[in-house]
Design an enzyme around this catalytic site. Sequence first.
Site, PDB file in Angstrom:
ATOM      1  N   CYS A 134       0.829  -1.207   0.000  1.00 37.68           N
ATOM      2  CA  CYS A 134       0.000   0.000   0.000  1.00 37.68           C
ATOM      3  C   CYS A 134       0.864   1.259   0.000  1.00 37.68           C
ATOM      4  O   CYS A 134       1.468   1.602   1.029  1.00 37.68           O
ATOM      5  CB  CYS A 134      -0.920  -0.015   1.223  1.00 37.68           C
ATOM      6  SG  CYS A 134      -1.944   1.460   1.360  1.00 37.68           S
ATOM      7  N   CYS A 137      -0.476   4.062   2.274  1.00 40.35           N
ATOM      8  CA  CYS A 137      -0.230   3.813   3.707  1.00 40.35           C
ATOM      9  C   CYS A 137       1.233   4.048   4.070  1.00 40.35           C
ATOM     10  O   CYS A 137       1.531   4.639   5.107  1.00 40.35           O
ATOM     11  CB  CYS A 137      -0.559   2.360   4.072  1.00 40.35           C
ATOM     12  SG  CYS A 137      -2.075   1.719   3.383  1.00 40.35           S
ATOM     13  N   ASP A 138       2.145   3.556   3.233  1.00 43.34           N
ATOM     14  CA  ASP A 138       3.543   3.451   3.669  1.00 43.34           C
ATOM     15  C   ASP A 138       4.533   4.329   2.912  1.00 43.34           C
ATOM     16  O   ASP A 138       5.694   4.437   3.325  1.00 43.34           O
ATOM     17  CB  ASP A 138       4.002   1.984   3.547  1.00 43.34           C
ATOM     18  CG  ASP A 138       3.219   1.076   4.486  1.00 43.34           C
ATOM     19  OD1 ASP A 138       2.818   1.549   5.561  1.00 43.34           O
ATOM     20  OD2 ASP A 138       3.002  -0.091   4.131  1.00 43.34           O
TER      21      ASP A 138
END
Length: 324
Positions: A134, A137-138
Amino acid sequence: MKKERVVIIGSGPAGLASALYTARAQLNPVVIVGPQLGGQAAITSEVENYPGFPGGLSGPDLVDKMKEHAESFGAEFVYDIVESVDFTNGSPFRVKTMMEEYSADAVIVTIGADPRKLGVAGEIEGVGKGVSYCGTCDGFFFRGREIVVVGGGDSALEEAIFLTRFASKVTVIHRRDEFRAGVQLQKRAFDNEKIDIIWDTVVEDVQFGDDGQVNAVGLKNVKTDDTSTFPTEGVFIFIGHIPNSPIFGDQLAMNERGYIITDDRMRTSVEGVFAAGEIQDEIWRQVATSVGQGTSAAMQAIHWLEEHEEDLQPLDETPEPAGD
Ligand code: NAP
């Protein structure tokens, strides 16, 4: 058989939001947790983009808070796995788990989709140490670093372009010599100076440095069989998702990739069955969007149950299982 007003299948952010809303409507929902409480959110090390939590919090902490919130209004969480469902005769629906059988007036399906894995050594142990599925997300954790993206579809190129906001260099590794992604995305990727491409190549393993963090991937050119080690601090894998829909067989309408089809009110093809989160959303895949979809599904389920109030059996009258 246990008779319930609402059974929620799955406990990711969509299921947790559905649980909160249906519990607050005093429907005492039962949440069949599945193999992992919180779904993919539970394996996300840091969630920095869920509104209301400046500074972020860990995926497991967010999941625990959402569960506690739903429980405070009367949601019941059952650590069990759904084996089969019977939606064929309409409401009440049958939901069979490993340990129990439920009759539910309404069902909310939030069983999610899992990122497809490469299946190479180091991939799973590298999650949280440099391997990610992701970018949203990261990506932030890879500011100024050199990373690789694996895949050649729309997701891989879209995420590779997104990740150039953070990374100093993004190398896309694709197993063929042309992308599957749409031409516009391809053009944007080719035009991006931070993106390099390695064609005809597969990742054979993920390697780690002495600090336990990812420091390289092993590569193999599928045309020449040449192998090499490619240094990198991040490995972002976007090779598709697998929706957890096989247990529904042909009972719910799905698209050709196995995602449940819902309308704008999260209604599935079966009246009284609703779906939310990544089991029906191939595009956004965020905690916040899944929570929104789970909320919509719950509100629609509440409406639907109100409309059918006169047809509902009292909860203490348990129907006998048909044919057994
Ligand atoms: P996808 O279209 O199925 O592409 C998966 C990519 O990963 C392909 O390039 C495939 O290679 C590669 N791949 C699959 N298994 C692999 C393996 N084991 N090892 C190495 N590479 C592997 O998946 P997606 O990109 O997630 O897209 C899913 C759907 O969502 C598509 O319909 C897509 O159009 C849509 N989507 C649209 C947008 C957008 O419109 N902005 C954004 C994201 C997704 P091959 O090409 O060789 O098969």
